[in-house]
Motif scaffolding. Structure first.
Motif, PDB file in Angstrom:
ATOM      1  N   LYS A 106      50.204 102.699 -68.516  1.00  0.00           N
ATOM      2  CA  LYS A 106      49.657 101.928 -67.415  1.00  0.00           C
ATOM      3  C   LYS A 106      50.462 102.292 -66.293  1.00  0.00           C
ATOM      4  O   LYS A 106      51.611 101.923 -66.364  1.00  0.00           O
ATOM      5  CB  LYS A 106      49.479 100.493 -67.486  1.00  0.00           C
ATOM      6  N   LYS A 107      49.825 102.757 -65.102  1.00  0.00           N
ATOM      7  CA  LYS A 107      50.272 103.078 -63.990  1.00  0.00           C
ATOM      8  C   LYS A 107      51.025 101.907 -63.419  1.00  0.00           C
ATOM      9  O   LYS A 107      51.930 102.034 -62.401  1.00  0.00           O
ATOM     10  CB  LYS A 107      49.524 103.761 -62.998  1.00  0.00           C
ATOM     11  N   GLU A 108      50.473 100.710 -63.729  1.00  0.00           N
ATOM     12  CA  GLU A 108      51.223  99.404 -62.813  1.00  0.00           C
ATOM     13  C   GLU A 108      52.672  99.244 -63.537  1.00  0.00           C
ATOM     14  O   GLU A 108      53.379  98.552 -62.656  1.00  0.00           O
ATOM     15  CB  GLU A 108      50.182  98.187 -63.576  1.00  0.00           C
ATOM     16  N   LYS A 109      53.236  99.926 -64.421  1.00  0.00           N
ATOM     17  CA  LYS A 109      54.467  99.926 -64.831  1.00  0.00           C
ATOM     18  C   LYS A 109      55.527 100.322 -63.663  1.00  0.00           C
ATOM     19  O   LYS A 109      56.254 100.191 -63.759  1.00  0.00           O
ATOM     20  CB  LYS A 109      54.638 100.599 -66.346  1.00  0.00           C
ATOM     21  N   VAL A 110      54.684 101.121 -62.611  1.00  0.00           N
ATOM     22  CA  VAL A 110      55.620 101.793 -61.664  1.00  0.00           C
ATOM     23  C   VAL A 110      56.129 100.512 -60.531  1.00  0.00           C
ATOM     24  O   VAL A 110      57.073 100.650 -60.151  1.00  0.00           O
ATOM     25  CB  VAL A 110      54.614 102.518 -60.732  1.00  0.00           C
ATOM     26  N   LEU A 111      55.140  99.537 -60.656  1.00  0.00           N
ATOM     27  CA  LEU A 111      55.506  98.444 -59.581  1.00  0.00           C
ATOM     28  C   LEU A 111      56.884  98.016 -59.751  1.00  0.00           C
ATOM     29  O   LEU A 111      57.691  97.748 -58.655  1.00  0.00           O
ATOM     30  CB  LEU A 111      54.468  97.574 -59.660  1.00  0.00           C
ATOM     31  N   PRO A 112      57.324  97.230 -60.731  1.00  0.00           N
ATOM     32  CA  PRO A 112      58.598  96.761 -60.681  1.00  0.00           C
ATOM     33  C   PRO A 112      59.692  97.566 -60.624  1.00  0.00           C
ATOM     34  O   PRO A 112      60.838  97.262 -60.258  1.00  0.00           O
ATOM     35  CB  PRO A 112      58.670  95.929 -62.337  1.00  0.00           C
ATOM     36  N   GLN A 132      64.456 115.015 -55.245  1.00  0.00           N
ATOM     37  CA  GLN A 132      63.367 115.809 -54.642  1.00  0.00           C
ATOM     38  C   GLN A 132      61.917 114.887 -54.946  1.00  0.00           C
ATOM     39  O   GLN A 132      60.904 114.730 -54.210  1.00  0.00           O
ATOM     40  CB  GLN A 132      62.939 117.230 -55.018  1.00  0.00           C
ATOM     41  N   SER A 133      61.808 114.314 -56.317  1.00  0.00           N
ATOM     42  CA  SER A 133      61.129 113.176 -56.762  1.00  0.00           C
ATOM     43  C   SER A 133      61.433 112.706 -58.030  1.00  0.00           C
ATOM     44  O   SER A 133      62.610 112.967 -58.542  1.00  0.00           O
ATOM     45  CB  SER A 133      59.733 114.048 -57.018  1.00  0.00           C
ATOM     46  N   ILE A 134      60.709 111.515 -58.210  1.00  0.00           N
ATOM     47  CA  ILE A 134      60.927 110.705 -59.444  1.00  0.00           C
ATOM     48  C   ILE A 134      59.778 110.764 -60.260  1.00  0.00           C
ATOM     49  O   ILE A 134      58.615 110.303 -59.714  1.00  0.00           O
ATOM     50  CB  ILE A 134      61.585 109.223 -59.005  1.00  0.00           C
ATOM     51  N   LEU A 135      59.949 110.994 -61.638  1.00  0.00           N
ATOM     52  CA  LEU A 135      58.830 110.812 -62.658  1.00  0.00           C
ATOM     53  C   LEU A 135      59.101 109.841 -63.491  1.00  0.00           C
ATOM     54  O   LEU A 135      60.210 109.690 -64.118  1.00  0.00           O
ATOM     55  CB  LEU A 135      58.591 111.947 -63.256  1.00  0.00           C
ATOM     56  N   LEU A 136      58.261 108.577 -63.310  1.00  0.00           N
ATOM     57  CA  LEU A 136      58.586 107.556 -64.295  1.00  0.00           C
ATOM     58  C   LEU A 136      57.661 107.696 -65.434  1.00  0.00           C
ATOM     59  O   LEU A 136      56.393 107.912 -65.393  1.00  0.00           O
ATOM     60  CB  LEU A 136      58.122 106.112 -63.431  1.00  0.00           C
ATOM     61  N   VAL A 137      58.239 107.417 -66.621  1.00  0.00           N
ATOM     62  CA  VAL A 137      57.633 107.601 -68.075  1.00  0.00           C
ATOM     63  C   VAL A 137      58.087 106.352 -68.802  1.00  0.00           C
ATOM     64  O   VAL A 137      58.789 105.463 -68.712  1.00  0.00           O
ATOM     65  CB  VAL A 137      58.196 109.004 -68.567  1.00  0.00           C
ATOM     66  N   ASP A 138      57.360 106.350 -69.984  1.00  0.00           N
ATOM     67  CA  ASP A 138      57.318 105.344 -71.074  1.00  0.00           C
ATOM     68  C   ASP A 138      58.825 105.395 -71.861  1.00  0.00           C
ATOM     69  O   ASP A 138      59.310 104.709 -72.565  1.00  0.00           O
ATOM     70  CB  ASP A 138      56.278 105.071 -71.827  1.00  0.00           C
ATOM     71  N   SER A 139      59.014 107.025 -72.281  1.00  0.00           N
ATOM     72  CA  SER A 139      60.182 107.261 -73.029  1.00  0.00           C
ATOM     73  C   SER A 139      60.531 108.507 -72.825  1.00  0.00           C
ATOM     74  O   SER A 139      59.795 109.440 -72.440  1.00  0.00           O
ATOM     75  CB  SER A 139      59.886 107.048 -74.695  1.00  0.00           C
ATOM     76  N   ILE A 140      61.984 108.946 -73.162  1.00  0.00           N
ATOM     77  CA  ILE A 140      62.148 110.050 -72.986  1.00  0.00           C
ATOM     78  C   ILE A 140      63.121 110.422 -74.274  1.00  0.00           C
ATOM     79  O   ILE A 140      64.059 109.537 -74.932  1.00  0.00           O
ATOM     80  CB  ILE A 140      63.361 110.419 -71.667  1.00  0.00           C
ATOM     81  N   ARG A 141      63.099 111.654 -74.796  1.00  0.00           N
ATOM     82  CA  ARG A 141      63.848 112.225 -75.652  1.00  0.00           C
ATOM     83  C   ARG A 141      64.553 113.530 -75.406  1.00  0.00           C
ATOM     84  O   ARG A 141      63.664 114.385 -75.176  1.00  0.00           O
ATOM     85  CB  ARG A 141      63.234 112.119 -77.182  1.00  0.00           C
ATOM     86  N   LEU A 142      65.885 113.697 -75.781  1.00  0.00           N
ATOM     87  CA  LEU A 142      66.268 115.082 -75.529  1.00  0.00           C
ATOM     88  C   LEU A 142      67.184 115.522 -76.715  1.00  0.00           C
ATOM     89  O   LEU A 142      68.124 114.533 -76.983  1.00  0.00           O
ATOM     90  CB  LEU A 142      67.290 115.102 -74.188  1.00  0.00           C
ATOM     91  N   ARG A 143      66.666 116.683 -77.519  1.00  0.00           N
ATOM     92  CA  ARG A 143      67.741 116.953 -78.336  1.00  0.00           C
ATOM     93  C   ARG A 143      68.489 118.393 -77.770  1.00  0.00           C
ATOM     94  O   ARG A 143      68.053 119.116 -77.072  1.00  0.00           O
ATOM     95  CB  ARG A 143      66.956 117.595 -79.533  1.00  0.00           C
ATOM     96  N   GLY A 144      69.468 118.554 -78.420  1.00  0.00           N
ATOM     97  CA  GLY A 144      70.562 119.582 -77.822  1.00  0.00           C
ATOM     98  C   GLY A 144      71.607 119.802 -78.816  1.00  0.00           C
ATOM     99  O   GLY A 144      71.959 119.066 -79.855  1.00  0.00           O
ATOM    100  N   VAL A 169      61.325 100.338 -66.765  1.00  0.00           N
ATOM    101  CA  VAL A 169      61.725  99.209 -67.222  1.00  0.00           C
ATOM    102  C   VAL A 169      61.156  98.249 -66.470  1.00  0.00           C
ATOM    103  O   VAL A 169      60.828  98.352 -65.405  1.00  0.00           O
ATOM    104  CB  VAL A 169      63.088  99.196 -67.487  1.00  0.00           C
ATOM    105  N   ARG A 170      61.223  96.999 -66.854  1.00  0.00           N
ATOM    106  CA  ARG A 170      60.994  95.548 -66.056  1.00  0.00           C
ATOM    107  C   ARG A 170      62.196  95.306 -65.441  1.00  0.00           C
ATOM    108  O   ARG A 170      62.789  94.229 -65.627  1.00  0.00           O
ATOM    109  CB  ARG A 170      60.303  94.444 -67.185  1.00  0.00           C
ATOM    110  N   ALA A 171      62.325  95.883 -64.362  1.00  0.00           N
ATOM    111  CA  ALA A 171      63.606  95.675 -63.643  1.00  0.00           C
ATOM    112  C   ALA A 171      63.685  94.190 -62.915  1.00  0.00           C
ATOM    113  O   ALA A 171      64.688  93.744 -62.928  1.00  0.00           O
ATOM    114  CB  ALA A 171      63.742  96.905 -62.492  1.00  0.00           C
ATOM    115  N   ASP A 172      62.199  93.713 -62.726  1.00  0.00           N
ATOM    116  CA  ASP A 172      62.267  92.381 -62.048  1.00  0.00           C
ATOM    117  C   ASP A 172      62.677  91.345 -63.052  1.00  0.00           C
ATOM    118  O   ASP A 172      63.070  90.256 -62.532  1.00  0.00           O
ATOM    119  CB  ASP A 172      60.906  92.045 -61.683  1.00  0.00           C
ATOM    120  N   THR A 173      62.736  91.672 -64.283  1.00  0.00           N
ATOM    121  CA  THR A 173      63.029  90.496 -65.137  1.00  0.00           C
ATOM    122  C   THR A 173      64.483  90.656 -65.815  1.00  0.00           C
ATOM    123  O   THR A 173      64.820  90.067 -66.472  1.00  0.00           O
ATOM    124  CB  THR A 173      62.119  90.376 -66.332  1.00  0.00           C
ATOM    125  N   MET A 174      65.329  91.901 -65.298  1.00  0.00           N
ATOM    126  CA  MET A 174      66.355  92.126 -66.108  1.00  0.00           C
ATOM    127  C   MET A 174      67.755  91.326 -65.375  1.00  0.00           C
ATOM    128  O   MET A 174      67.485  90.890 -64.146  1.00  0.00           O
ATOM    129  CB  MET A 174      66.681  93.436 -65.733  1.00  0.00           C
TER     130      MET A 174
END
Length: 307
Positions: A106-112, A132-144, A169-174
């Motif tokens: 949900k794009k509304e997750k951007v707001l907090p 240069q920019s920020i991409l907000l996502v639900d999850s990230i996984r990096l293997r290496g 994240v819900r930064a407003d409730t942290m």
């Protein structure tokens, strides 16, 4: 076999005729457009908030890695498009094929996240590093791979070619400490990329070697603590290793080199002063030495601190 040989030339002829249909000639685009510029949409609360953030900080925030499309021609009246995407996994040395992320449900997750980024993250950078920019996502996984094994990093920020990928994240409730921890994680990954590109030689000589020299003739990274201290009289901190915030360092294994560095970078941005850090690790001189090295490099890059 007979039927296969009969249909191959027929299919080829049909494909040839289809390719001969008239199609609009592709014209080169002479546009020099900056796709990282955010435009306002007052009728959409999320888009409008993103624009206000961009207007205040100069940093565009996205919730989709596809940020624009261009019509490049048409086929029998059907438009053909080229899609402009953020260079999330690209680098001058190649493509990172081990990066996986899930776009926001949900794009509304951007707001907090916008006040958190504006108040807790970007002021600390203060021009020291480009964002240069920020991409907000639900999850990230990096293997290496690192050292002798394979590592998997989950939901830690990732610095791409022209964007920083951050788990929303819900930064407003942290709590205040959780906000500091999350901000420190973002800042640490930004500085990590800078250090890898421009300071690798000095990191080996001035930072990693502090732990390496603590056990002459032995490999200190990705080793069981029992190999370094058979009588169990020494701790990981005695060899210059600290807990990565907020993930606890294993009590029985030393970290990979990169995790060792990230732990110090996160600590650098988590503690308000050097005195606070030293109060925690006052009994471990190697830890204090490595922290001093990291802080010196950060100041050299352009970060400022209270002390």
């Amino acid at each position: 076999m007979y039927k296969l040989n009969y249909y191959i030339p027929t299919m080829f002829l049909l494909l040839l005729l289809a390719g001969c249909k008239k199609e609009a000639t592709l014209q080169p685009s002479n546009k020099d457009e900056n796709y990282l510029v955010v435009k306002d949409n007052p009728s959409d609360p999320v888009e409008h908030a993103i624009y206000q953030f961009y207007h205040a900080t100069g940093v565009p925030v996205f919730y989709n890695d596809t940020i624009a499309r261009e019509q490049i021609g048409d086929n029998d009246g059907v438009p053909r498009y080229s899609y402009i995407k953020l260079a999330t996994a690209y680098s001058p040395s190649g493509i990172n094929t081990f990066l996986f992320f899930r776009l926001l449900s949900k794009k509304e997750k951007v707001l907090p996240m916008l006040p958190f980024l504006e108040d807790k993250v970007l002021p600390r950078i203060n021009g020291a590093l480009p964002v240069q920019s920020i991409l907000l996502v639900d999850s990230i996984r990096l293997r290496g791979t690192s050292g002798s094994g394979t590592t998997t990093t989950v939901n830690k920020p990732y610095v791409g070619f022209n964007t920083v990928i951050i788990k929303a994240v819900r930064a407003d409730t942290m709590s205040v400490l959780s906000q500091k921890s999350n901000a420190a994680s973002v800042l640490a990954m930004l500085m990590l990329k800078k250090l890898h590109v421009e300071y690798s030689t000095r990191l080996n000589a001035d930072f990693y070697n502090i732990s390496v020299n603590s056990a002459p003739g032995m490999s200190v990274y990705v080793q069981p603590l029992s190999a370094l201290s058979p009588d169990e009289s020494l701790t990981l901190e005695d060899f210059g290793f600290i807990k990565r915030n907020p993930t606890n360092l294993s009590a029985v294994w030393t970290p990979y080199q990169q995790d060792d560095l990230i732990a110090y970078l996160e600590a650098l941005f988590f503690y308000d002063t050097t005195a606070q850090f030293e109060a925690v690790y006052t009994a471990y001189p190697l830890v204090l030495q490595k922290f001093k090295v990291v802080k010196g490099l950060a100041k050299e890059i352009g970060f400022s601190f209270a002390d």
